[in-house]
Design an enzyme around this catalytic site. Structure first.
Site, mmCIF file in Angstrom:
data_model
loop_
_atom_site.group_PDB
_atom_site.id
_atom_site.type_symbol
_atom_site.label_atom_id
_atom_site.label_comp_id
_atom_site.label_asym_id
_atom_site.label_seq_id
_atom_site.Cartn_x
_atom_site.Cartn_y
_atom_site.Cartn_z
ATOM 1 N N ARG A 129 -15.045 15.005 9.751
ATOM 2 C CA ARG A 129 -14.795 14.379 11.047
ATOM 3 C C ARG A 129 -13.549 13.506 11.011
ATOM 4 N NH1 ARG A 129 -20.543 11.709 12.133
ATOM 5 N NH2 ARG A 129 -20.242 11.285 9.907
ATOM 6 N N HIS A 166 -20.601 9.217 19.072
ATOM 7 C CA HIS A 166 -21.743 10.049 18.691
ATOM 8 C C HIS A 166 -21.275 11.475 18.472
ATOM 9 C CE1 HIS A 166 -26.089 10.820 18.393
ATOM 10 N NE2 HIS A 166 -25.781 12.019 18.883
ATOM 11 N N ASP A 169 -17.492 15.608 4.685
ATOM 12 C CA ASP A 169 -17.474 15.100 6.052
ATOM 13 C C ASP A 169 -16.065 15.328 6.593
ATOM 14 O OD1 ASP A 169 -17.531 13.689 8.451
ATOM 15 O OD2 ASP A 169 -18.747 12.058 7.646
ATOM 16 N N ARG A 211 -20.190 3.538 21.474
ATOM 17 C CA ARG A 211 -20.836 4.363 20.461
ATOM 18 C C ARG A 211 -20.067 5.674 20.326
ATOM 19 N NH1 ARG A 211 -23.628 5.315 15.834
ATOM 20 N NH2 ARG A 211 -24.611 7.363 15.910
ATOM 21 N N THR A 240 -27.085 16.693 2.053
ATOM 22 C CA THR A 240 -26.297 17.237 3.155
ATOM 23 C C THR A 240 -24.806 17.293 2.832
ATOM 24 O OG1 THR A 240 -25.824 16.998 5.515
ATOM 25 C CG2 THR A 240 -26.149 14.958 4.279
#
Length: 215
Positions: A139, A61, A137, A59, A125
């Site tokens: 990331r 996160h 975004d 995962r 958002t």
């Protein structure tokens, strides 16, 4: 960017055993790194056991102080973290805790985005991030790929509803053998947030993974 990481080289800095109540009391190993591609203090959480002959459950996160720590109802981050640790307690695997608050824009900017959304409920958002002059975004999962390779993991089963994580890991040389969905964790407070995630391309199934993760 840290010198010498263009080819994805890093080393393990320390391995620290801890007992995790959120992982059914299992003893996990928290792993820190030298030489990651950015300056974030990213962390790997290794929960045993898993069969080394098979791709482990993984995962990615992204840090969410408001949801993970304070239990904010505005998002599904805290429930996703709890779900992931519960599954890792059953099946073993790795959770990468990535210091990418607010989709990479930082905690203060994220809270500024909350204010924009409070003033205009039609601002989601992603649009709020853009109104702040940031990317919807920001990331980047190169660091996640380097962490996995440093741990000797080149083939994984990824727990995610976000196809961008799959795409980026594969682009950075990680073989994503299987994608397993997380639960939706929908509430009246986070419904608009989840709908915005769905519009952005996230796969949001009606049901999340059951406890029998396929081998």
């Amino acid at each position: 960017m840290t010198t010498g990481t263009a080819a994805g080289r890093a080393t393990v800095r320390a391995r620290v055993p801890v007992v995790l109540d959120r992982a059914e009391g299992r003893t996990a190993e928290l792993v820190t790194f030298h030489g990651l591609p950015d300056d974030g203090e990213h962390l790997a959480c290794l929960v045993p056991p898993w069969d080394p002959r098979q791709a482990p459950l993984v995962r990615l996160h992204s840090e969410c102080l408001t949801g993970d720590v304070l239990g904010s109802a505005r998002c599904d981050c805290g429930p996703q973290l709890d779900e992931s640790l519960a599954l890792l307690a059953l099946h073993g695997g790795v959770l990468l805790y990535l210091r990418q608050e607010g989709r990479g824009i930082g905690l203060y900017n994220k809270l500024d985005a909350y204010l924009l959304q409070s003033r205009d409920p039609d601002t989601d958002t992603f649009e709020a991030n853009r109104l702040l002059g940031r990317g919807a975004d920001e990331r980047d999962y190169l660091t996640a790929a380097v962490m996995l390779r440093t741990l000797g993991l080149h083939r994984v089963r990824l727990l995610t509803n976000n196809p961008d994580k799959v795409r980026q890991l594969r682009a950075h040389g990680i073989d994503v053998a299987e994608t397993l969905p997380t639960g939706v964790h929908r509430t009246p407070e986070n419904a608009a947030y989840l709908e915005a995630k769905a519009r952005s391309g996230h796969h949001l199934p009606v049901h999340g993974p059951d406890t029998e993760v396929p081998a």
